[in-house]
Design a protein around this motif. Structure first.
Motif, PDB file in Angstrom:
ATOM      1  N   LEU A 128       0.827  -1.207   0.000  1.00 31.16           N
ATOM      2  CA  LEU A 128       0.000   0.000   0.000  1.00 31.16           C
ATOM      3  C   LEU A 128       0.865   1.263   0.000  1.00 31.16           C
ATOM      4  O   LEU A 128       0.521   2.248  -0.672  1.00 31.16           O
ATOM      5  CB  LEU A 128      -0.927  -0.006   1.221  1.00 31.16           C
ATOM      6  N   MET A 171      -6.470   3.101   3.840  1.00 23.62           N
ATOM      7  CA  MET A 171      -6.169   1.671   3.839  1.00 23.62           C
ATOM      8  C   MET A 171      -4.840   1.382   4.546  1.00 23.62           C
ATOM      9  O   MET A 171      -4.695   0.376   5.244  1.00 23.62           O
ATOM     10  CB  MET A 171      -6.127   1.142   2.411  1.00 23.62           C
ATOM     11  N   ILE A 172      -3.858   2.279   4.371  1.00 23.35           N
ATOM     12  CA  ILE A 172      -2.582   2.118   5.072  1.00 23.35           C
ATOM     13  C   ILE A 172      -2.793   2.197   6.581  1.00 23.35           C
ATOM     14  O   ILE A 172      -2.237   1.395   7.346  1.00 23.35           O
ATOM     15  CB  ILE A 172      -1.575   3.197   4.611  1.00 23.35           C
ATOM     16  N   ILE A 221      -6.416   5.466  -0.331  1.00 20.22           N
ATOM     17  CA  ILE A 221      -5.227   4.619  -0.175  1.00 20.22           C
ATOM     18  C   ILE A 221      -4.580   4.871   1.186  1.00 20.22           C
ATOM     19  O   ILE A 221      -4.155   3.927   1.875  1.00 20.22           O
ATOM     20  CB  ILE A 221      -4.223   4.888  -1.309  1.00 20.22           C
TER      21      ILE A 221
END
Length: 436
Positions: free
Chosen positions: A100, A365-366, A362
């Motif tokens: 990621l 998500m990390i 993104i």
């Protein structure tokens, strides 16, 4: 004779590795922070926040040759750490986080295509790449204990130099509007002190040495003296979680009762003295300047209004990494508001204009993957890394409501990236779901 030489060389190798793998990054990062952020003018005023900033529009998109070389040195240091570690020690890696991170960096590089200022995005992606490479290298190679000791050493050095600078200028604890700043802006100093408090607390919980507890108390007092409301609140809440997860439940109940009693005694004392104390004056934390009014969000409302009104025009992809704060846009905002600013004073709004909604997804998500990994480490021998990571994320999430430090190219972002690398590259990797 040859055996003696061989044993001597073997004895010298660990000290050389220590110099190269630990002290090298420590020195590079300390020099980078001081040359990038330290200003003696802050220590010459009792309220460091009142010091006039440099011409932000003129400096936007440009950097001194020294700053560029220091970031390149940080990136080269991280690359050297990863290369040397790959040859000597293959640690298991939690790949969801690393993939990621790679995806986010690739997305940032692609943002050159739609950026408002492609050349500015290109330059800032180089800086971001050096920062990320150096931070991930530190997080992957160092042990959790080495990382915490280095962070305590860095931040304690910064704080002590700041105290010495204020003492030398005769402004330490002087004046009703005093804010502890030293050689850094108070809103940056509060994060150094918060790191020192949280990291010392983690070390005390792991090793039970009183020196770490004493450093943590000293750091907490320094946090309060900065009078940075958002940073102080974030530090207190992150510290509360850190100690809540460590102390036995009967200790927590006793502390809560004792705190309630002390608070009640304080209210009774204020009532007996006849002094009026309002919530507004308490929220000011002793600050008397006009912008300290908490109902005005310390002047941040105009920044957020201007930034969000521009973001609506390009919500999906954003303006390209680092391209939103161009010299032209900074001058325009200054003409509209009467003062200049070069970041959104919020990691959420700053991330939105730089990365767009796709990039923010993104990043989210990390964070989710990092929290899951940290929670897993809490059940392993790397529980200190898990505690530190969750406390740091709480600090960043709350402070990020009114500050952009954790998504800028500064020490805070380096610490965050290094901590993510730490939890991704230490401890056992959980088996796949079908193999349990």
């Amino acid at each position: 004779m040859s055996l003696a030489l061989t044993s001597s060389a073997t004895a010298r190798r660990p000290s050389f590795d220590r110099l190269l793998m630990f002290w090298g990054p420590v020195i590079v990062l300390a020099v980078l922070v001081f040359r990038n952020d330290a200003r003696m003018a802050y220590a010459q005023s009792a309220n460091g926040a009142a010091v006039e900033a440099a011409d932000l529009a003129e400096n936007a998109g440009t950097g001194t040759r020294e700053r560029q070389l220091l970031f390149l040195a940080l990136g080269a240091t991280g690359g050297m750490l990863l290369w040397r570690d790959q040859r000597t020690n293959r640690r298991p890696i939690y790949w969801p986080i690393m993939l990621l991170l790679g995806l986010l960096f690739a997305y940032g590089c692609c943002s050159v295509v739609w950026s408002d200022s492609p050349f500015l995005t290109f330059k800032r992606m180089i800086v971001l790449g050096c920062l990320a490479l150096g931070a991930i290298g530190i997080g992957k190679v160092w042990s959790t204990r080495d990382f915490c000791l280095a962070l305590i050493g860095w931040t304690l050095l910064f704080v002590l130099i700041s105290v010495a600078a204020e003492l030398a200028n005769g402004v330490f604890l002087r004046g009703g509007d005093y804010r502890f700043s030293g050689v850094f802006h108070p809103n940056k100093q509060v994060f150094f002190c918060a790191f020192l408090f949280l990291c010392s607390s983690c070390m005390y919980q792991s090793e039970r040495k009183r020196i770490y507890l004493a450093i943590a108390i000293f750091a907490l007092l320094a946090v309060i003296l900065t009078k940075s409301r958002t940073g102080t609140a974030a530090c207190l809440l992150a510290g509360a979680w850190l100690w809540w997860s460590y102390l036995p439940r009967n200790w927590i109940v006793n502390l809560a009762v004792a705190g309630s009693i002390l608070f009640s005694i304080g209210l009774i004392g204020l009532g007996a003295s006849g002094e009026e104390v309002s919530l507004l004056s308490a929220a000011r934390m002793g600050r008397e300047d006009e912008l300290s009014d908490p109902t005005k969000l310390t002047g941040r409302l105009p920044i957020w209004t201007e930034t969000l009104s521009a973001f609506i025009n390009q919500p999906l992809l954003g303006f390209g990494y680092g391209a939103f704060w161009s010299p032209e846009r900074i001058r325009y905002f200054e003409s509209q508001n009467g003062w200049a600013f070069s970041h959104a004073h919020s990691i959420y709004i700053e991330s939105a204009v730089n990365w767009g909604l796709l990039g923010v997804f993104i990043m989210l998500m990390i964070v989710v993957a990092t929290v899951r990994r940290a929670k897993y480490l809490l059940r392993t021998h790397e529980r200190m890394a898990g505690r530190w990571m969750i406390a740091l994320l709480i600090l960043a999430a709350i402070a990020g409501l009114a500050e952009s430090a954790f998504v800028a190219d500064g020490f805070e972002a380096i610490v965050l990236c290094a901590s993510i690398g730490l939890v991704a590259c230490h401890g056992p990797v959980p088996p796949a779901r079908g193999m349990r």
